[in-house]
Design a protein around this motif. Structure first.
Motif, short mmCIF file in Angstrom:
data_model
loop_
_atom_site.label_atom_id
_atom_site.label_comp_id
_atom_site.label_asym_id
_atom_site.label_seq_id
_atom_site.Cartn_x
_atom_site.Cartn_y
_atom_site.Cartn_z
N UNK A 148 0.81 -1.20 0.00
CA UNK A 148 0.00 0.00 0.00
C UNK A 148 0.85 1.25 0.00
N UNK A 149 0.57 2.15 0.95
CA UNK A 149 1.28 3.43 1.03
C UNK A 149 1.73 3.67 2.47
N UNK A 150 2.74 4.53 2.61
CA UNK A 150 3.30 4.77 3.93
C UNK A 150 2.37 5.59 4.82
N UNK A 151 1.61 6.51 4.22
CA UNK A 151 0.81 7.43 5.03
C UNK A 151 -0.27 6.72 5.85
N UNK A 152 -0.77 5.59 5.35
CA UNK A 152 -1.77 4.86 6.14
C UNK A 152 -1.19 3.56 6.70
N UNK A 153 0.14 3.45 6.66
CA UNK A 153 0.88 2.35 7.29
C UNK A 153 0.60 0.99 6.64
N UNK A 154 0.32 1.00 5.32
CA UNK A 154 0.12 -0.26 4.61
C UNK A 154 1.26 -0.55 3.64
N UNK A 155 2.20 0.39 3.43
CA UNK A 155 3.40 0.05 2.67
C UNK A 155 4.18 -1.00 3.44
N UNK A 156 4.67 -2.02 2.74
CA UNK A 156 5.34 -3.14 3.40
C UNK A 156 6.78 -2.77 3.75
N UNK A 157 7.08 -2.75 5.04
CA UNK A 157 8.39 -2.34 5.55
C UNK A 157 9.14 -3.51 6.19
N UNK A 158 10.45 -3.44 6.11
CA UNK A 158 11.28 -4.46 6.75
C UNK A 158 11.22 -4.34 8.27
N UNK A 159 11.05 -3.13 8.77
CA UNK A 159 10.94 -2.89 10.21
C UNK A 159 9.62 -2.21 10.50
#
Length: 564
Positions: A303-314
């Motif tokens: 998804x996207x970072x602003x709604x915390x759905x972008x997939x992150x390693x941490x």
């Protein structure tokens, strides 16, 4: 300059004199004139040579000190979606709550027959926490349901009537791929994130085929006015809240109203699996009409970072700077992703990925590495779009795997959505990894460029401005013209003007498999050309966004001319 011409006895339909030419084969413009005939470039040479191609019927275009460039190509854009929005309740030109509500109220008043108020284009940074409430909409439209997608397409704003009609209440669970923003007692607050949008969207009447067709034609006119002569539509198919735009493109191509070259990226339904590949192959077979080719597949990995759905390693951080338990969503299971990419690559598809977080980027690169091991190196020209956060260990893998970096440069700047809704929740170390254009270029990655319109402006010159300056132009909604000038956003990742312009021309032409016929100003290539009102290479970099498109040509035919 050395002559680049091919004397065939053919006269020129048009000659361009009195300026410079960015050919795309050098890092700076050259003093040259250009002759065009039969839709092709006949000569790139000194003015006397070029004028020798002309006769009394040849149009002579005086560049008046401006610059002739290859037609821009947008490698990631949503014209049908954007065009339908332009013709519906369009919030894109506003940037305040009051402005949004005024547009909604006026649209509702002007369309009393509409059972739903549909549209979009709002920005998250206008609202506290990025989440508008139902009560705001209730104040202007209390009696009819309203659904308005935000500018990035990853969230929707709805009113109470929409929630009532679709049965969403405090007992409705969040879907696996989304989130319902809630009031303290659990009642839906009015913002739906990612997959939660479909809980309402499935009830909203879709635009008709004629409305979608009108949207495409409106979008095409707008893009031509910005010098865009080819694009890759990053979502072709049926997806929540939108009609199947595959038929829209086929109609436009068949009726010859599609004036530009278009590659369609066929939508990979993340709710399904490998069984959809034969359907995609059939669409590819039937989707080759005129200037349209459905030869790519779009896979949205996160998804996207602003709604915390972008997939992150941490994990993301909370408002106090402490790690949370949330590291985003991988919409396609990595194991299935790898299997699907291997099969799509073997079938000769290009795969166009949405990969925004560093985990999504790594999952996609891992899948491409598996495909190369399984199938060998090919010419499918896979590319990863957005690339907001890329782990340093993965920068060099793009060139190793032959995967292009599809950049949306307009996002690489300080603005409220970045500074208030992203950086605090990434933390300073990870925030510094955002939009690493220069690192990718230095590591040998091929850069291609797109706007993601309607998410952000489709103006290539604005994107190029930010790629070079890492500052948003004043003219953009919420840009620095509305307050104190912003500092450059990690300026060490800036591109040169030539690099950014090449990404938007030859780079995207490569991604679209059009580089043999477009993307540079060379003899024999199609005369897809744009006249700029000035030569930005001869002016301060801070003025790039002031450059305007004066004329746009496709196959030598003038399709846009600015009013004097």
């Amino acid at each position: 300059m050395a002559k680049n011409s091919q004397r065939t006895g053919q006269r020129a339909d048009t000659v361009f004199v009195g300026g410079k030419v960015f050919t795309g084969t050098a890092d700076a413009p050259v003093d040259a004139a250009v002759a065009v005939g039969g839709g092709r470039i006949l000569a790139v040479a000194d003015e006397a040579t070029v004028r020798s191609y002309a006769d009394t019927d040849t149009e002579v275009v005086d560049l008046a000190g401006g610059l002739l460039v290859p037609g821009f190509q947008d490698a990631h854009v949503h014209p049908v979606v954007a065009g339908v929005q332009m013709l519906s309740c369009d919030l894109a030109e506003q940037h305040t709550v009051e402005g949004y509500l005024a547009v909604v109220a006026r649209y509702a008043q002007d369309h009393p027959e509409a059972p739903w108020i549909r549209g979009g284009g709002w920005s998250m940074d206008v609202f506290p926490g990025g989440t508008p409430t139902r009560t705001l909409l209730d104040a202007v439209v209390p009696d009819r349901p309203v659904m308005l997608t935000n500018r990035d397409g990853h969230g929707a704003w709805v009113n109470t009537r929409a929630l009532e009609l679709t049965g969403l209440d405090r007992t409705t669970p969040d879907p696996a791929d989304g989130r319902i923003e809630r009031e303290p007692d659990g009642t839906p607050a009015g913002t739906l994130q990612e997959g939660a949008m479909d809980l309402v969207a499935r009830h909203v009447p879709l635009p008709t085929a004629d409305e979608a067709y009108a949207g495409l034609l409106a979008a095409q006119e707008h893009l031509l006015s910005l010098g865009v002569t080819a694009w890759q539509d990053a979502m072709v198919g049926a997806f929540p809240g939108h009609p199947d735009n595959f038929g829209v493109y086929l109609r436009a191509a068949h009726e010859e109203t599609l004036r530009v070259r278009v590659v369609g990226a066929l939508w990979w339904d993340r709710e399904r699996g490998l069984e959809q590949i034969p359907e995609l192959e059939e669409r590819r077979r039937t989707g080759r009409i005129g200037r349209f080719r459905a030869t790519s597949v779009k896979m949205m990995q996160d998804g996207i970072a602003e709604n915390f759905t972008a997939a992150m390693l941490e994990p993301y951080l909370d408002g106090c700077g402490c790690p949370t338990g949330n590291s985003g969503l991988s919409f396609i299971d990595p194991e299935l992703l790898t299997e699907a990419v291997c099969l799509l690559d073997r079938a000769g598809f290009q795969v166009h990925f949405h990969a925004l977080g560093d985990r999504a980027v790594r999952e996609v690169l891992d899948a491409l590495a598996a495909a190369r091991t399984a199938n060998g190196s090919g010419d499918n020209r896979h590319h990863l779009a957005h690339l907001q956060v890329v782990h340093p260990d993965d920068i060099g893998r793009f060139a190793q795997l032959g995967a292009a970096a599809n950049i949306q440069a307009l996002w690489a700047a300080h603005e409220p959505q970045m500074d208030e809704l992203t950086i605090p929740f990434l933390g300073p170390e990870r925030a510094a990894l955002q939009y690493p254009f220069a690192d990718l270029r230095r590591a040998g990655a091929r850069l291609v460029a797109g706007s993601d319109w309607s998410v952000s402006s489709p103006d290539p010159l604005w994107g190029i401005h930010v790629a070079v300056n890492r500052v948003v132009p004043d003219e953009t909604p919420g840009g620095p013209g509305t307050g104190a000038p912003a500092a450059p956003f990690f300026p060490e990742q800036a591109l040169t003007l030539a690099e950014a312009l090449t990404a938007y021309t030859a780079g995207s032409a490569w991604a679209n498999h059009l580089d043999e016929v477009t993307g540079t100003v060379e003899v024999g290539k199609c005369a897809d050309l744009v006249v700029l009102d000035r030569d930005p290479f001869g002016r301060p970099a801070e003025e790039i966004a002031l450059t305007r498109v004066i004329r746009t040509y496709v196959d030598g035919e003038l399709l846009f001319a600015a009013k004097p």
